[in-house]
Design a protein around this motif. Sequence first.
Motif, short mmCIF file in Angstrom:
data_model
loop_
_atom_site.label_atom_id
_atom_site.label_comp_id
_atom_site.label_asym_id
_atom_site.label_seq_id
_atom_site.Cartn_x
_atom_site.Cartn_y
_atom_site.Cartn_z
N UNK A 40 0.86 -1.19 0.00
CA UNK A 40 0.00 0.00 0.00
C UNK A 40 0.90 1.23 0.00
N UNK A 41 0.63 2.16 -0.90
CA UNK A 41 1.44 3.38 -0.90
C UNK A 41 0.92 4.33 0.18
N UNK A 42 1.57 5.49 0.32
CA UNK A 42 1.22 6.42 1.39
C UNK A 42 -0.22 6.90 1.27
N UNK A 43 -0.68 7.16 0.03
CA UNK A 43 -2.05 7.62 -0.16
C UNK A 43 -3.06 6.56 0.27
N UNK A 44 -2.72 5.28 0.06
CA UNK A 44 -3.61 4.20 0.49
C UNK A 44 -3.65 4.12 2.01
N UNK A 45 -2.52 4.34 2.66
CA UNK A 45 -2.50 4.36 4.12
C UNK A 45 -3.41 5.47 4.67
N UNK A 46 -3.34 6.64 4.02
CA UNK A 46 -4.19 7.76 4.45
C UNK A 46 -5.66 7.45 4.20
N UNK A 47 -5.96 6.89 3.05
CA UNK A 47 -7.35 6.58 2.70
C UNK A 47 -7.95 5.57 3.66
N UNK A 48 -7.19 4.52 3.96
CA UNK A 48 -7.69 3.44 4.81
C UNK A 48 -7.40 3.68 6.29
N UNK A 49 -6.71 4.80 6.57
CA UNK A 49 -6.44 5.20 7.95
C UNK A 49 -5.72 4.08 8.72
N UNK A 50 -4.71 3.53 8.09
CA UNK A 50 -3.94 2.47 8.73
C UNK A 50 -2.57 2.38 8.06
N UNK A 51 -1.59 1.83 8.77
CA UNK A 51 -0.24 1.71 8.23
C UNK A 51 -0.10 0.46 7.38
N UNK A 52 0.94 0.44 6.54
CA UNK A 52 1.22 -0.75 5.72
C UNK A 52 1.44 -1.96 6.60
N UNK A 53 2.12 -1.77 7.71
CA UNK A 53 2.38 -2.89 8.61
C UNK A 53 1.09 -3.52 9.11
N UNK A 54 0.11 -2.67 9.46
CA UNK A 54 -1.18 -3.19 9.94
C UNK A 54 -2.00 -3.76 8.79
N UNK A 55 -1.96 -3.11 7.62
CA UNK A 55 -2.77 -3.56 6.49
C UNK A 55 -2.30 -4.90 5.94
N UNK A 56 -0.98 -5.14 5.99
CA UNK A 56 -0.43 -6.34 5.37
C UNK A 56 -0.84 -7.62 6.10
N UNK A 57 -1.46 -7.49 7.24
CA UNK A 57 -1.87 -8.65 8.00
C UNK A 57 -3.29 -9.10 7.69
N UNK A 58 -4.01 -8.40 6.80
CA UNK A 58 -5.41 -8.73 6.59
C UNK A 58 -5.82 -8.58 5.13
N UNK A 59 -6.98 -9.16 4.83
CA UNK A 59 -7.53 -9.05 3.49
C UNK A 59 -8.23 -7.70 3.34
N UNK A 60 -8.18 -7.18 2.12
CA UNK A 60 -8.78 -5.87 1.88
C UNK A 60 -10.28 -5.90 2.15
N UNK A 61 -10.95 -6.98 1.75
CA UNK A 61 -12.40 -7.01 1.91
C UNK A 61 -12.84 -7.06 3.38
N UNK A 62 -11.91 -7.40 4.28
CA UNK A 62 -12.25 -7.43 5.70
C UNK A 62 -12.38 -6.02 6.29
#
Length: 367
Positions: A40-62
């Motif tokens: 996830x790039x920086x804009x995706x982190x801002x959009x989803x309000x979460x860091x890459x480290x946290x996002x990489x542990x889960x599925x997007x649809x969750x």
Amino acid sequence: MKSLLPLASAAAERPPALAGLDLLATAVLILDAEGQIAYANAAAENLLESSLKALSRQKLNALFLNPAELDALCAQARQHKFSDLRQELTLERGGREALHLHAIASALDEPPASVLLELREMVQQIKLDREERMLDQSQVNKELIRNLAHEIKNPLGGIRGAAQLLEMELPPLHLQQLREYTQVIIKEADRLQTLVDRLLAPHRRPHIVGDVNIHEVLERVRSLILAEFPAGLAILRDYDASIPEFRGDKEQLIQTVLNIAHNAAQALGERIVAGDAQLIFKTRVARQVTLAKVRYNLALDLHIIDNGPGIAAQIRDRIFYPLVSGREGGSGLGLTLAQTFVQQHQGVIECESRPGCTDFRILLPLP
């Protein structure tokens, strides 16, 4: 599409070759074959309000309550049905505002079945659609008010006149007792006449155009509000002194700001008693603004902000409608007139409200 780079490592580090994607305003994600977020790039982190480290542990649809359309979009991309797929999505999130997105999904050759997903918020389009609906609704309201006021005006005169004639014919023996009833009729007719006159005022009064300094308008309103609420209310000024004068009706603009500020001051009753009520007059210059489908290089961006309880949720979407009021005994005309005056200046007025902060924003074109 070829692979941009191997997916991010388990430590969720950004591959150096993808560092340039952090400069994009568009959110970019890479999903693996199972739909898990690998990058996830920086804009995706801002959009989803979460860091890459946290996002990489889960599925997007969750992350969403209604991921079916998003899943279908990614599945079609994996099947290489199209070079890329584009779709507008509204994704609900528990306890947070829904995301209105334009999504583009593209298949990557490596790793197998991975998908590159671009997400762009449709904020500007939603804003334009909302403004268009407000303009259409305002026009309907104005026509309805004008026709209704004219229909009420003539019978009112007849009712009042009949009550006066009846009062003159009352027998002296019961004059005082019966006169109370005729006076009720006359006073109520006068009250309705005043209401009708207020409804028709914007359409009767000529639009007197001259050079307007918005800060003179705000200072006039500030003095009027502080004269009525001399204690417990602070009115703060955050002015941009570079804003130029513009052509407009100064009296209409004073009335517009006064109606909003006075409503705010009345809503701040409890905070005024506590001594921490606050109003903020803030001015800025906005650039490249679209108002009522017309593009302007410069616009006045005026905010009237209070720290009151906020507007009740049940009327928040209807506050500019005539006769809608959140205050007992209110006429429900102040904001309707404010909207009419702003639109006569080719501007728009909008409001965002939550407990502790209500922000009325007025945008007017500048020369």
